[in-house]
Design an enzyme around this catalytic site. Structure first.
Site, short mmCIF file in Angstrom:
data_model
loop_
_atom_site.label_atom_id
_atom_site.label_comp_id
_atom_site.label_asym_id
_atom_site.label_seq_id
_atom_site.Cartn_x
_atom_site.Cartn_y
_atom_site.Cartn_z
CE1 TYR A 136 -3.64 -2.50 0.58
CE2 TYR A 136 -4.67 -0.38 1.04
CZ TYR A 136 -4.78 -1.73 0.73
OH TYR A 136 -6.01 -2.28 0.56
CE LYS A 186 1.40 -17.72 -2.52
NZ LYS A 186 0.54 -18.93 -2.63
CG ASP A 218 -2.57 -20.07 -1.40
OD1 ASP A 218 -2.06 -20.01 -0.26
OD2 ASP A 218 -2.08 -20.76 -2.32
CG ASP A 242 -8.36 -4.41 1.24
OD1 ASP A 242 -9.33 -3.89 1.84
OD2 ASP A 242 -8.21 -4.36 0.01
CG ASP A 246 -14.14 -6.43 1.42
OD1 ASP A 246 -13.86 -5.71 2.39
OD2 ASP A 246 -14.60 -5.99 0.35
#
Ligand code: IPM
Ligand code: MG
Length: 347
Positions: A136, A186, A218, A242, A246
């Site tokens: 970001y 990851k 994942d 983020d 959601d």
């Protein structure tokens, strides 16, 4: 109690107004609300999504109640002037590095989850998302390569102190809950993630009472829909957090119910629903204000240590839902104002 109220764009003003009514109804001593412009609304009025006057209010306040930013009419502006820069700028400027995003299934909403009811019923988790680093805020840009192709890049990085401080937040949160922390990364592909994992393991030595696990992002996305009941606290970086938050919101029925806190060292915090500005339903009394009302509860808890009124708000929302109050996001017809009234009545 100096609280800045930044309503922002789209449904932001409507949902924030209901949360403000709830705060005022509590009769808190010394409550002072100061409004400021953010997002596309601020850009229209003052030429910048996060004008200096707003930043000044933010610095002076003990806590910030934030609505939403995002306005498709601003999508073609240069990035620095887009509405999203208001929230990103506040997070960075105020050092709000720890994002708490709880996801719990309210009783009676099992059938509204995108998951099977018996799986959804088990969800009671807290996502802790790092907010000040990662891809970001890294170096980014676009250029034209010598052969004429256009290229875009965003640099992902975490320094060890950034990982350490969010890891501490994760371990402490787990101590106050069911004692389980899952760090999501990851590390099988990314160097940033390998460092993240190494540092989280180092910090874990200080928390022998917390059971630490690691999961690739994942797999975490898959486990979140397969068996969400396995999670207590998840700690992860800015981008992964983020996305996963959601996803978690749909698992509990609606993004219209999820509150969040963005905390700095100390007690300063910014509190916002995790949903966006929803311009398609703005100004129509259709938005569910519950996520913002629940954000106000988090504000009282985390910035002012007021556990009792925070729980009063949460209980009023839970009762309204148990009594069948439903916004459009939950398949119902109750409007923004009516939902605010329903929560106030039960307060
Ligand atoms: C969120 C939002 C923001 C983010 C946007 C509006 C910049 O999606 O708070 O989750 O990506 O952090
Ligand atoms: Mg998001």
């Amino acid at each position: 109690m100096k609280i800045a109220v930044f309503a922002g764009d789209g449904i932001g003003p409507e949902v924030t107004a209901e949360a403000v009514r709830v705060l005022k109804a509590l009769g808190l001593p010394g409550l002072e609300l100061i409004e400021g412009d953010v997002g596309g609304a601020a850009w229209r009025k003052r030429g910048h999504p996060l004008p200096p006057a707003t930043l000044e209010i933010a610095h002076a306040a003990d806590a910030i109640l934030f609505g939403a930013v995002g306005d498709f009419e601003c999508d073609n502006l240069e990035r620095a002037l887009r509405p999203e820069q208001a929230i990103l700028g506040l997070r960075k400027e105020l050092g709000l590095f720890a994002n708490l995003r709880p996801a719990t299934l309210f009783k009676g909403l099992e059938d509204l989850s995108s998951l099977r009811p018996e799986i959804a019923a088990q969800i009671d988790l807290l996502i802790i998302r790092e907010l000040n680093g990662d891809v970001y805020f890294g170096d980014k840009g676009t250029k034209v390569l010598p052969d004429g192709r256009r290229q875009g890049w965003d640099m992902m990085s975490y320094a060890e102190d950034e990982v350490r401080r969010i890891a501490h937040v994760g371990f402490k949160a787990a101590q106050g809950r069911r004692g389980k922390l899952c760090s999501v990364d990851k590390a099988n592909v990314l160097e940033t993630s390998q460092l993240w994992r190494d540092v989280v393991i180092e910090v874990s030595a200080e928390y022998p009472d917390v059971e630490l696990s690691h999961m690739y992002v994942d797999n975490a996305a898959m486990q979140l829909v397969k068996n969400p009941g396995q999670f207590d606290v998840i700690v992860t970086g800015n981008l992964f957090g983020d996305i996963l938050s959601d996803q978690a919101s749909m698992c509990v029925g609606s993004i219209g119910l999820l509150a969040s806190a963005a905390l700095a060292e100390g007690t300063k915090g910014l509190y916002e629903p995790i949903h966006g500005s929803a311009p398609d339903i703005a100004g129509q009394d259709k938005a569910n204000p519950m996520a913002t009302i629940l954000s106000a509860a988090m504000l009282l808890r985390h910035s002012f240590g007021m556990e009792a009124p925070a729980q009063r708000i949460e209980a009023a929302v839970a009762k309204a839902l148990a009594d069948g109050i439903r916004g459009g996001d939950l398949g119902g017809t109750d409007g923004t104002r009516a939902i605010g009234d329903a929560v106030l009545a039960r307060l």
